[in-house]
Design an enzyme around this catalytic site. Structure first.
Site, PDB file in Angstrom:
ATOM      1  N   THR A  60       0.914  -1.114   0.051  1.00 17.57           N
ATOM      2  CA  THR A  60      -0.118   0.107  -0.052  1.00 17.57           C
ATOM      3  C   THR A  60       0.939   1.285  -0.208  1.00 17.57           C
ATOM      4  O   THR A  60       1.608   1.425   0.962  1.00 17.57           O
ATOM      5  CB  THR A  60      -0.817  -0.084   1.230  1.00 17.57           C
ATOM      6  OG1 THR A  60      -1.727  -1.347   1.466  1.00 17.57           O
ATOM      7  CG2 THR A  60      -1.970   1.221   1.240  1.00 17.57           C
ATOM      8  N   LYS A 117      -7.756   0.830  -2.047  1.00 14.86           N
ATOM      9  CA  LYS A 117      -7.116   0.442  -0.956  1.00 14.86           C
ATOM     10  C   LYS A 117      -7.045   1.655   0.412  1.00 14.86           C
ATOM     11  O   LYS A 117      -7.536   1.122   1.390  1.00 14.86           O
ATOM     12  CB  LYS A 117      -5.785  -0.062  -1.034  1.00 14.86           C
ATOM     13  CG  LYS A 117      -4.918  -0.477   0.249  1.00 14.86           C
ATOM     14  CD  LYS A 117      -5.664  -1.605   0.842  1.00 14.86           C
ATOM     15  CE  LYS A 117      -5.065  -2.070   2.110  1.00 14.86           C
ATOM     16  NZ  LYS A 117      -3.663  -2.408   2.057  1.00 14.86           N
ATOM     17  N   LYS A 161      -0.099   4.981   8.522  1.00 17.54           N
ATOM     18  CA  LYS A 161       0.291   5.409   7.217  1.00 17.54           C
ATOM     19  C   LYS A 161      -0.626   5.620   5.997  1.00 17.54           C
ATOM     20  O   LYS A 161      -0.880   6.426   5.352  1.00 17.54           O
ATOM     21  CB  LYS A 161       1.503   4.536   6.696  1.00 17.54           C
ATOM     22  CG  LYS A 161       1.967   4.852   5.318  1.00 17.54           C
ATOM     23  CD  LYS A 161       1.551   3.734   4.521  1.00 17.54           C
ATOM     24  CE  LYS A 161       1.599   2.256   4.854  1.00 17.54           C
ATOM     25  NZ  LYS A 161       1.590   1.444   3.799  1.00 17.54           N
TER      26      LYS A 161
END
Length: 399
Positions: free
Chosen positions: A190, A267, A335
């Site tokens: 990701t 995502k 994150k």
């Protein structure tokens, strides 16, 4: 060229390949050298062939050079064919370990003809994976990511952070260095959309194919083949691996666009929502505890109504007993939430609820006293209690 030279060339070109079929397939360069005291320095079959014609038709150096070149070429060709049939995997971490294991146990890779070729920054993780699965699988550990890519048609990459992905991808002996025409990279990390696009452009510029394939799911889904792949990029590559790779590691695969970036967008939407759900759930449980409600009963109540969620059912019982063994580290969850907040700003979308959750995760990650950055993202619950002044929260902080 004389008539004799023409005849000799013709005989060599036609007869020697036929004779080579009779030679042992594992004849090595070393064994050929050890036989150089025999006629023509090769096997009795070739020697007999040489003696069956006038000496001036053949000389030792010509015949030995021909056979040696043929053996070397054939051996290298066979080795390359074996290796380029392998499946590569770069990054044997929390997620990669389970994903790579699934490729083996579901028989996508792991045979002599189709080995699993792996690399990790900490090589001991590769050794542990190989040992844990026993000797029934053919696993090759390489010294560099470049060597993995060079050895395989398709290489999966699963690295934990944008910094790690960039370092491994761009290193002199990294992923990109191993890419050449026909090589394929499936990146499951990701990252920021710009990072994925940069990597895709670099791979394509060297004649390779690139598929962006971040996953929804954490350690347990990775180990059980229950991930969800969110893909964009090469449609041909997606079609190739969907039912011959992704299906072994996941329960679903979605293709959004041939434009790289759409998989990352999907995502970030998913993970920002998941983080916000866990933050809200933590606050609800903390409120329940501080007003005297049994948290286990409230977890049951929530699981029986319209707001039930697998993440609540999984995390709730562990949260109330301070069990935050990492399946998805808090620092990684933050994150993703920060990347989603940045994406929302760029898209000019009202995102205040998600932004507040991101801020809560950021303060939890940076709290040195709590020290939960490497714990599961459910550990945001500890930050909620730390910031609360209710009787239960004060008592919990002392326990």
């Amino acid at each position: 060229m004389s008539f004799k030279d023409v005849v000799r060339t013709l005989l060599l070109s036609l007869a020697i390949p036929l004779l080579l079929l009779l030679l042992p397939p594992n004849l090595s360069t070393r064994s050929r050298r050890s036989n150089e005291n025999t006629t023509c320095g090769t096997s009795p079959i070739v020697a007999a062939f040489a003696f069956s014609y006038p000496r001036h038709f053949f000389d030792k150096k010509t015949l030995l050079a021909y056979t040696s070149t043929t053996f070397t070429s054939n051996t290298n060709h066979q080795q390359n064919n074996i290796m380029t049939n392998g499946i590569g995997f770069v990054g044997i971490g929390i997620m990669g370990e389970g994903m790579a294991a699934r490729l083996l146990t579901q028989k996508i890779a792991g045979t002599q003809e189709n080995p699993l070729v792996i690399w990790n920054r900490t090589q001991s993780k590769c050794e542990e994976l190989k040992k844990s699965l026993g000797e029934g699988y053919h696993v090759i550990i390489k010294d560099t990511a470049k060597e993995v890519v060079e050895a395989c048609d398709v290489t999966y990459s699963m690295l934990s952070t944008p910094e790690a992905s960039k370092a491994v991808f761009e290193a002199q002996d990294g992923v990109l260095a191993g890419v050449s025409t026909g090589k394929s990279i499936v990146d499951c990390a990701t990252l920021a959309e710009a990072d994925m696009k940069r990597m895709s452009t670099a791979v394509i510029s060297k004649g390779g194919r690139f598929l962006e394939a971040p996953v929804s799911g954490s350690k347990v889904p990775a180990a059980t083949g229950a991930l969800i792949f969110l893909c964009a990029g090469s449609k041909d590559l997606f079609d190739q691996v969907k039912d011959n790779g992704l299906n072994a590691m996941g329960k679903a695969s979605h293709f959004f666009s041939e434009e790289v970036g759409y998989g990352t967008r999907a995502k970030l939407v998913v993970n920002s929502l998941m983080g916000t759900m866990v933050a809200a759930y933590g606050e609800a449980l903390a409120l329940a505890e501080n007003v005297g409600l049994n948290p286990s009963t409230m977890i049951e109540v929530i699981g029986q109504g319209a707001i039930q969620s697998p993440v609540y059912a999984l995390k709730g019982p562990k949260m109330i007993v301070k069990d935050h063994a990492p399946n998805f580290p808090l620092k990684h969850a933050h994150k993703d939430m920060k990347l989603a907040s940045d994406m929302a700003k760029e898209a000019k979308v009202e995102f205040s609820v998600m932004d507040k959750a991101e801020e809560l995760f950021a303060t939890a990650r940076d709290d040195e006293e709590l020290n939960v950055a490497d714990e599961d993202f459910s550990a945001v619950f500890e930050k909620i209690h730390k910031e609360s002044e209710g009787h239960f929260s004060k008592k919990r902080k002392l326990s």
